[in-house]
Design a protein around this motif. Structure first.
Motif, PDB file in Angstrom:
ATOM      1  N   GLU A 125       0.818  -1.368   0.053  1.00 10.89           N
ATOM      2  CA  GLU A 125      -0.026  -0.034  -0.132  1.00 10.89           C
ATOM      3  C   GLU A 125       0.938   1.185   0.111  1.00 10.89           C
ATOM      4  OE1 GLU A 125      -3.528   2.134   2.724  1.00 10.89           O
ATOM      5  OE2 GLU A 125      -2.923   0.205   3.083  1.00 10.89           O
TER       6      GLU A 125
ATOM      7  N   GLU B 143      -5.266  -1.826  -2.448  1.00 13.17           N
ATOM      8  CA  GLU B 143      -4.527  -2.260  -1.365  1.00 13.17           C
ATOM      9  C   GLU B 143      -5.099  -2.039  -0.069  1.00 13.17           C
ATOM     10  OE1 GLU B 143      -1.918  -4.450  -1.201  1.00 13.17           O
ATOM     11  OE2 GLU B 143      -1.924  -4.678  -3.346  1.00 13.17           O
ATOM     12  N   HIS B 144      -5.586  -0.734   0.020  1.00  6.48           N
ATOM     13  CA  HIS B 144      -6.182  -0.496   1.202  1.00  6.48           C
ATOM     14  C   HIS B 144      -7.309  -1.177   1.614  1.00  6.48           C
ATOM     15  CE1 HIS B 144      -6.866   2.489   4.695  1.00  6.48           C
ATOM     16  NE2 HIS B 144      -8.098   2.449   4.253  1.00  6.48           N
TER      17      HIS B 144
ATOM     18  N   ALA C  31      -3.446   1.922  -5.044  1.00  7.65           N
ATOM     19  CA  ALA C  31      -3.366   2.231  -3.499  1.00  7.65           C
ATOM     20  C   ALA C  31      -4.806   1.865  -2.963  1.00  7.65           C
ATOM     21  CB  ALA C  31      -2.896   3.597  -3.116  1.00  7.65           C
TER      22      ALA C  31
END
Length: 445
Positions: free
Chosen positions: A238, A439-440, A436
């Motif tokens: 991330e 991934e979060h 991102a």
């Protein structure tokens, strides 16, 4: 180095240090980003190549400093010493930078100008080295140490607003200090003196967090080079995408912002003080966007804020790039609707992006390597953007802004094309944002 004082500071003392040290640092960074470039055009030569070299070499110096002192800070378990010493030396070399103007005598020939340009670039790099020691590593790692779930939004807003206040105050105050007589030495002496003073104040008012302990992983050399363990860094998936977002956005930012002052003064025809007021009005209004953003950050909506920031930033750049020119601005007043609107949208986008990504990235740092990870952040925040951006902006200026002055000398002035290039690059930030966010969400589920 001084022994760290880890007694718990009062809330008032803590927030005073957050704001005083943060604003002093941002005033000095603004001066480097804004006034060093106009200084070159006013005192050395109207050539963006000098600015390009300043950006690249100072970015390299900054990066070396952050890695070096990030490792030192983690091993010592001490942030205050770096802040105090770094700020004092930062101020000293800011003042010394101004003395490079005295190297030029009359219409120096090309060889002499090359030597003067090298001196300017070197002085800027030394100043950046110590500025990074005090601010990028010492101050930012200290902020990260004190960040909790309850104050993360407030600290993120502070860190986002400070560059804006620094830009407003630095631009307006800088214009007044430089004045109609182009007295840059006065500007550098005042700003450098302020940073020296705050470095001294930090000796007495700053406290390291009580739980901060030395983190030694083998010898200094082993720990220093462990920072460059790409395999280990890539495990923070991330954070990798968040840092890529940071890099792409600030490549765009440095393409146009490094030349914004010269665009407004030498291309559009504004004076330094009027330029400062125009930027100041737009950014002052933009500051209020931090208030709703704090709530959204606490609600874990960082991806949404950054998406909005990118869109607003793009709109502002398009307005300036398409609708602002020497023919449709009134240089006798700050009331230039197109220019003010462009600055406002760019300002809101910048504030929201920086506020949000600052908190997002800091929450992902390993607790025992925050100083070192600040160094990694600088690679994406400073080194990559400041090396890549001049490779884009310099050819654009050379090809679109070449003019011959009344004495037959060739000048290169930044034009609207820079802002249109900035739009294309900032939209590329959407790619790492998507990853991102994925991934979060995966980590949270």
């Amino acid at each position: 180095m001084m022994k760290s004082n880890t007694s718990k500071p009062s809330t008032l003392t803590f927030w005073s240090m957050v704001w005083l040290l943060g604003l002093a640092g941002q005033l000095c960074w603004n001066m480097e980003n804004q006034w060093f470039n106009t200084f070159v055009y006013a005192k050395i030569a109207k050539d963006p190549t000098i600015i390009s070299w300043m950006l690249a070499i100072s970015a390299l110096a900054t990066t070396i400093s952050t890695f070096l002192f990030g490792c030192v800070s983690d091993r010592m378990g001490n942030r205050r010493s770096l802040v105090s010493i770094g700020y004092i030396l930062w101020g000293v070399f800011t003042i010394l930078f101004g003395t490079t103007q005295f190297l030029k005598h009359g219409n120096s020939d090309e060889t002499a100008l090359t030597g003067i340009a090298l001196a300017v670039v070197a002085a800027d790099a030394i100043m950046s080295f110590f500025g990074s020691m005090g601010n990028d590593i010492g101050y930012n790692a200290w902020i990260n140490d004190h960040m909790t779930k309850d104050n993360a939004g407030g600290l993120g807003a502070s860190l986002a607003v400070q560059p804006v206040i620094g830009t407003i105050a630095g631009t307006v105050l800088g214009g007044l200090l430089v004045g109609a007589d182009d007295n840059y030495m006065r500007l550098f002496a005042v700003m450098g003196g302020l940073v020296i003073l705050l470095g001294i104040v930090s000796l007495f008012g700053m406290r390291d967090v009580a739980g901060l302990k030395p983190s030694k992983k083998g010898t200094f050399t082993q720990q220093f080079f462990s920072i460059f363990d790409v395999k280990e860094y890539m495990q923070h998936r991330e954070l990798v995408w968040v840092n890529l977002m940071l890099a792409v956005y600030f490549v765009s930012f440095n393409v146009y912002f490094s030349h914004l002052g010269n665009f407004m003064i030498y291309y559009l025809g504004f004076t330094a003080d009027t330029m400062g007021l125009i930027e100041g009005v737009g950014l002052l209004i933009a500051m209020f966007s931090t208030i709703p953003a704090i709530r959204l950050i606490r609600a874990d909506r960082s991806s949404l804020i950054i998406l909005i920031a990118i869109i607003l930033n793009s709109i502002g750049l398009l307005i300036i790039g398409l609708f602002v020119s020497p023919e449709n601005v009134n240089t006798a007043t700050i009331w230039n609707p197109h220019l003010l609107a462009g600055v406002l949208f760019v300002g809101i986008g910048y504030i929201l992006f920086l506020q949000t990504i600052t908190v997002w990235s800091k929450r992902l740092y390993p607790e025992d390597a925050r100083g070192s990870f600040e160094g990694i952040r600088i690679v994406f925040y400073v080194l990559i953007p400041m090396v890549v951006a001049p490779l884009i902006s310099n050819p654009i200026i050379k090809n679109s802004g070449e003019f011959v002055d009344e004495y037959g000398f060739t000048e290169y002035l930044p034009t609207n094309t820079l802002f249109l290039a900035g739009v294309m690059i900032v939209l590329m930030t959407l790619v790492p944002l998507i990853w991102a966010d994925r991934e979060h969400r995966a980590t949270r589920s």
